[in-house]
Design an enzyme around this catalytic site. Structure first.
Site, PDB file in Angstrom:
ATOM      1  N   GLU A   1       2.344  -0.905   8.087  1.00 32.50           N
ATOM      2  CA  GLU A   1       2.362  -1.930   7.041  1.00 32.50           C
ATOM      3  C   GLU A   1       3.671  -2.728   7.102  1.00 32.50           C
ATOM      4  O   GLU A   1       3.663  -3.949   6.971  1.00 32.50           O
ATOM      5  CB  GLU A   1       2.202  -1.294   5.656  1.00 32.50           C
ATOM      6  CG  GLU A   1       2.141  -2.338   4.537  1.00 32.50           C
ATOM      7  CD  GLU A   1       1.860  -1.741   3.163  1.00 32.50           C
ATOM      8  OE1 GLU A   1       1.951  -0.503   3.000  1.00 32.50           O
ATOM      9  OE2 GLU A   1       1.546  -2.525   2.244  1.00 32.50           O
TER      10      GLU A   1
ATOM     11  N   HIS B   1       0.872  -1.180   0.000  1.00 36.17           N
ATOM     12  CA  HIS B   1       0.000   0.000   0.000  1.00 36.17           C
ATOM     13  C   HIS B   1       0.911   1.233   0.000  1.00 36.17           C
ATOM     14  O   HIS B   1       0.713   2.144  -0.770  1.00 36.17           O
ATOM     15  CB  HIS B   1      -0.918  -0.039   1.223  1.00 36.17           C
ATOM     16  CG  HIS B   1      -1.942   1.044   1.236  1.00 36.17           C
ATOM     17  ND1 HIS B   1      -2.819   1.236   0.204  1.00 36.17           N
ATOM     18  CD2 HIS B   1      -2.221   2.010   2.164  1.00 36.17           C
ATOM     19  CE1 HIS B   1      -3.595   2.275   0.484  1.00 36.17           C
ATOM     20  NE2 HIS B   1      -3.260   2.757   1.659  1.00 36.17           N
TER      21      HIS B   1
ATOM     22  N   LYS C   1       3.152   3.985  -5.579  1.00 36.29           N
ATOM     23  CA  LYS C   1       2.463   5.274  -5.420  1.00 36.29           C
ATOM     24  C   LYS C   1       3.303   6.464  -5.878  1.00 36.29           C
ATOM     25  O   LYS C   1       2.740   7.472  -6.309  1.00 36.29           O
ATOM     26  CB  LYS C   1       1.983   5.429  -3.981  1.00 36.29           C
ATOM     27  CG  LYS C   1       0.904   4.360  -3.661  1.00 36.29           C
ATOM     28  CD  LYS C   1      -0.220   4.855  -2.863  1.00 36.29           C
ATOM     29  CE  LYS C   1      -1.409   3.922  -2.784  1.00 36.29           C
ATOM     30  NZ  LYS C   1      -1.188   2.507  -2.582  1.00 36.29           N
TER      31      LYS C   1
ATOM     32  N   HIS D   1      -1.490   8.546  -4.773  1.00 33.86           N
ATOM     33  CA  HIS D   1      -2.447   7.647  -4.129  1.00 33.86           C
ATOM     34  C   HIS D   1      -3.800   7.901  -4.777  1.00 33.86           C
ATOM     35  O   HIS D   1      -4.411   8.952  -4.566  1.00 33.86           O
ATOM     36  CB  HIS D   1      -2.483   7.916  -2.633  1.00 33.86           C
ATOM     37  CG  HIS D   1      -3.345   6.941  -1.877  1.00 33.86           C
ATOM     38  ND1 HIS D   1      -4.051   5.940  -2.492  1.00 33.86           N
ATOM     39  CD2 HIS D   1      -3.597   6.823  -0.549  1.00 33.86           C
ATOM     40  CE1 HIS D   1      -4.721   5.244  -1.581  1.00 33.86           C
ATOM     41  NE2 HIS D   1      -4.459   5.769  -0.394  1.00 33.86           N
TER      42      HIS D   1
END
Lengths: 354, 399
Positions: B305, B294, B324, B329
């Protein structure tokens, strides 16, 4: 082997107050353009700080969720699944207004944080420390049925045992004033009910309805959910095959349906669809509920409460009959719920006595 | 149903690094990011933030889709239709009307971009009223489904930044439970003043290109885009002799139940989501060859994370990167955009780089891939986490 799915607990905060045994006998018919839900006392249930901070949608949902879980003696469900058409519009409106009024300056994060559609499911998960599956479905009039479909898949496959299922929408001033300007909601001075409606638009409202769903029947069980079907668009002429295809996959015939709960909302373009479905079920007793709930995206969850109540009590409160002539029917086994809005987001749900 | 999972037979994407799958792949391989100053609408924050903006204007997108001038597609719907059309083409979906086909989309911003633009006029002039019903999240899905000619099970998921991963998961479960034969799944989100300012008030926007998993990371860059996958049952794939791009073999969803916007310190939700996905795929952590993290580059996400990854993979964390810095994002679309990148990684046997990484985080014993790495990949895990503690993981496996 698919498991059966049961409604074991119900909780709600609606225009007719909270879920209780006198819910339908004390109900009154709505006739305002905008109908706010009757709020319970949240004191002692939610902290005073949170009462101030939280929008009505969140508070109503926390209350309704707790009621549903309590009735079914489930402390922490395995999953939380909600459906909402407009999500947290109160906070969304608030953040948008300050964006406009202050030209992108002096903004604070609270209303933005609470504006996401998944806020309700998230706040309940936080409150219950529920780390399981958590999803929010946002698809207009079939938001709640999408959440129901998700719930059925989790329980039928045996992936989970207990699911907290909810449908919630809140009224927020800016959102409804736009919908009124667009002609979707009746104007402020109009006093009409679903039956007496002649002006365009609907009686708008709000509510939170939660169901404690399980793969096992218990003493508190209301009914069994047989299945749900969704369809984004439908022509009137396709109504027969839409219904027949669904019933056939469930080994049901039109004459097996004892009552059909129709989403009549007083808007004549919407009501044509309900007439068309009813025609396909000449033996079923037509019931309605939007004269009590009002129209909002997740209001069909109110329809599921109607089905659950009738199947459990084996009686139909007279206020729910669409026809004045009350039929001789005394046992209620299969109930079909049909909902759509503006010819979109059609859903069929079959609920059975258990 | 065999244990091979659900087949991915088509994909489409539009992001800041390309308008097609090929353009996105080329940018990933070339290490060419798509961050810039915002150009499609005016905002006070223009000089303060970098965004992954797709430079096609709404008029250009409408024209490319062949829409009438008076359409009521918001940018979210336009981007979505653009990407979904490609997905259908790539899956060669013409014909086969006998199949039960669904569409599960996702969005967080919905039609907010037009509400924030024209809302102030709604009460005084009917000029822009056609955008009033375009506001709800579900409207974009309707518009896209109508554009694609899909009639049937159409619905929408919204779980903030993990939305598309959950839409993909919902689609896979609909196929596995035999309710559908085929389903187009993914997500779309447009940049809007609403989200830019919202993230700004949370003070998690970086004033420079983001640096996921870097000790000195300063926050995220927002982006926009859309991506969709076509999922089909193995039975249909075999009957039609279809080319399979990859298999979706695992998926997991859990809630962190820690805080409305912050992730827990030990990444409990992320850990549970990855653990569930591995269980569904019947894989051990060692079988994962690449993790598309992520990795938003906020101090909180990357630590949480990273800890969750270390809990899952112990001392054998596989190659990982956050893409990203390429796209920004993209919120609800991120899970779908990164699903496309995960499938590209499998097809190309390639690990995309984590741009702008410089200094390892002292709390973690793991370093992302900083350059394109070619190696054989069999299973890729993709993470998507959102506000409200919504954590989801998907596992894609080589076809």
């Amino acid at each position: 082997m698919k498991k059966s799915v049961f409604i074991n607990g119900i909780g709600a905060v609606t225009t007719q107050g909270i879920w209780r045994s006198e819910f339908f006998s004390e109900a009154r018919v709505l006739d305002h353009a905008i109908n706010a839900a009757e709020q319970p006392a949240y004191k002692g249930f939610i902290s005073p700080g949170a009462i101030r901070r939280m929008s009505r949608g969140i508070k109503m949902s926390m209350y309704a969720a707790q009621q549903a879980l309590g009735e079914s003696f489930v402390t922490i469900p395995d999953a939380i699944i909600t459906g909402t058409g407009l999500g947290c519009s109160e906070d969304s409106d608030k953040f948008l207004r300050s964006l406009w009024e202050n030209d992108e300056q002096f903004l604070t994060p609270t209303s933005f944080i609470q504006s996401t559609h998944n806020t309700v499911a998230a706040q309940i998960a936080l409150q219950l420390s529920c780390k399981g599956y958590n999803v929010t479905h946002v698809n207009g009039a079939s938001s709640f049925e999408s959440a129901l479909l998700d719930t059925l898949m989790l329980l039928q496959t045996g992936e989970e045992e207990h699911v907290l299922l909810g449908g919630v929408d809140e009224i927020a001033e800016q959102t409804y004033s736009f919908l009124q300007a667009g002609g979707y909601i009746k104007t402020g001075s109009v006093r009409e009910t679903v039956k007496t409606s002649v002006s365009p638009g609907v009686n708008y409202a709000e509510g939170a309805h939660f169901f404690s769903m399980s793969a096992g029947r218990v003493a508190s069980s209301y009914a069994e959910i047989i299945d749900v079907k969704l369809q984004n668009e439908l022509e009137g002429s396709q109504m027969r095959s839409f219904l027949q295809d669904f019933l056939t996959t469930k080994d049901l015939h039109p004459e097996d349906i004892d009552a059909v709960i129709l989403g009549y909302n007083g808007d004549e373009n919407d009501d044509l669809f309900y007439d068309a479905l009813w025609q396909e079920l000449p033996l079923a007793t037509p019931l309605y509920y939007k004269h009590l709930s009002g129209q909002y995206d997740s209001c069909s969850a109110f329809g599921l409460m109607v089905a659950a109540f009738v199947l459990k009590q084996q009686t139909v409160p007279s206020i729910l009959y669409w026809n004045e002539k009350i039929p001789p029917n005394t046992t209620w086994k299969n109930i079909l719920i049909y909902n759509q809005y503006k010819g979109k987001d059609h859903s069929l749900v079959v609920v059975r006595a258990c | 149903m065999t244990d091979r999972g659900v087949a991915v037979t088509g994909m489409g994407i539009i992001s800041a690094i390309g308008e097609t799958v090929e353009e996105n792949l080329w940018s990933l391989l070339a290490g060419k990011h798509g961050l810039s100053r915002i150009a499609n609408f005016p905002t006070r924050l223009r000089e303060q933030i970098w965004v992954g903006e797709q430079k096609k204007t709404n008029d250009e997108l409408s024209a490319s889709l062949g829409l009438s001038e008076r359409n009521a597609f918001t940018r979210t719907a336009l981007l979505g239709a653009y990407a979904a059309r490609q997905a259908l083409e790539s899956a060669n979906m013409q014909g086969a009307h006998d199949l039960r086909t669904g569409f599960i989309s996702s969005t967080s911003v919905g039609g907010m971009d037009y509400t924030e633009r024209y809302g102030p006029t709604y009460l005084t002039s009917p000029e822009w009223h056609r955008y009033i019903p375009s506001h709800p999240a579900g409207d974009s899905s309707h518009k896209i489904a109508e554009y694609l000619g899909i009639k049937g099970l159409v619905t929408t998921v919204s779980t903030a930044c993990s939305s598309a991963a959950n839409a993909i998961m919902m689609g896979a479960r609909l196929i596995r439970s035999r309710r559908l034969d085929r389903v187009i799944v993914g997500g779309t989100d447009a940049l809007s003043k609403f989200t830019i300012n919202g993230f700004h008030t949370l003070m998690i926007l970086a004033d420079a290109p983001c640096q996921p998993f870097d000790m000195h990371r300063k926050g995220l860059n927002l982006g926009e885009g859309a991506a969709y996958l076509v999922l089909e049952s193995e039975e249909i794939v075999q009957r039609q002799g279809k080319k399979v791009l990859a298999y979706l073999t695992g998926y997991g969803n859990a809630n962190d139940a820690f805080h409305q916007t912050a992730s827990s310190e030990n990444g409990e939700g992320a850990f549970l989501a990855m653990q569930k996905a591995l269980a569904v795929a019947q894989l051990t952590p060692q079988a994962i060859d690449y993790v598309n993290a992520h990795g938003t580059a906020t101090p909180n996400n990357d630590l949480s994370e990273g800890r969750a990854m270390q809990r899952i993979f112990k001392s054998n964390v596989p190659p990982f990167s956050s893409t990203k810095p390429f796209t920004g994002h993209t919120l609800a679309a991120a899970g779908a955009i990164e699903a496309v990148y995960s499938i590209l990684a499998l097809q190309q046997d390639m690990v995309p780089p984590n741009l702008h990484f410089d200094t390892p985080m002292e709390e973690l014993d793991m370093i992302p891939e900083t350059a394109v790495r070619h190696r054989s990949l069999s299973h890729v895990l993709s993470n998507s986490f959102g506000f409200g503690g919504n954590c989801s993981s998907l596992i894609f496996s080589k076809a």
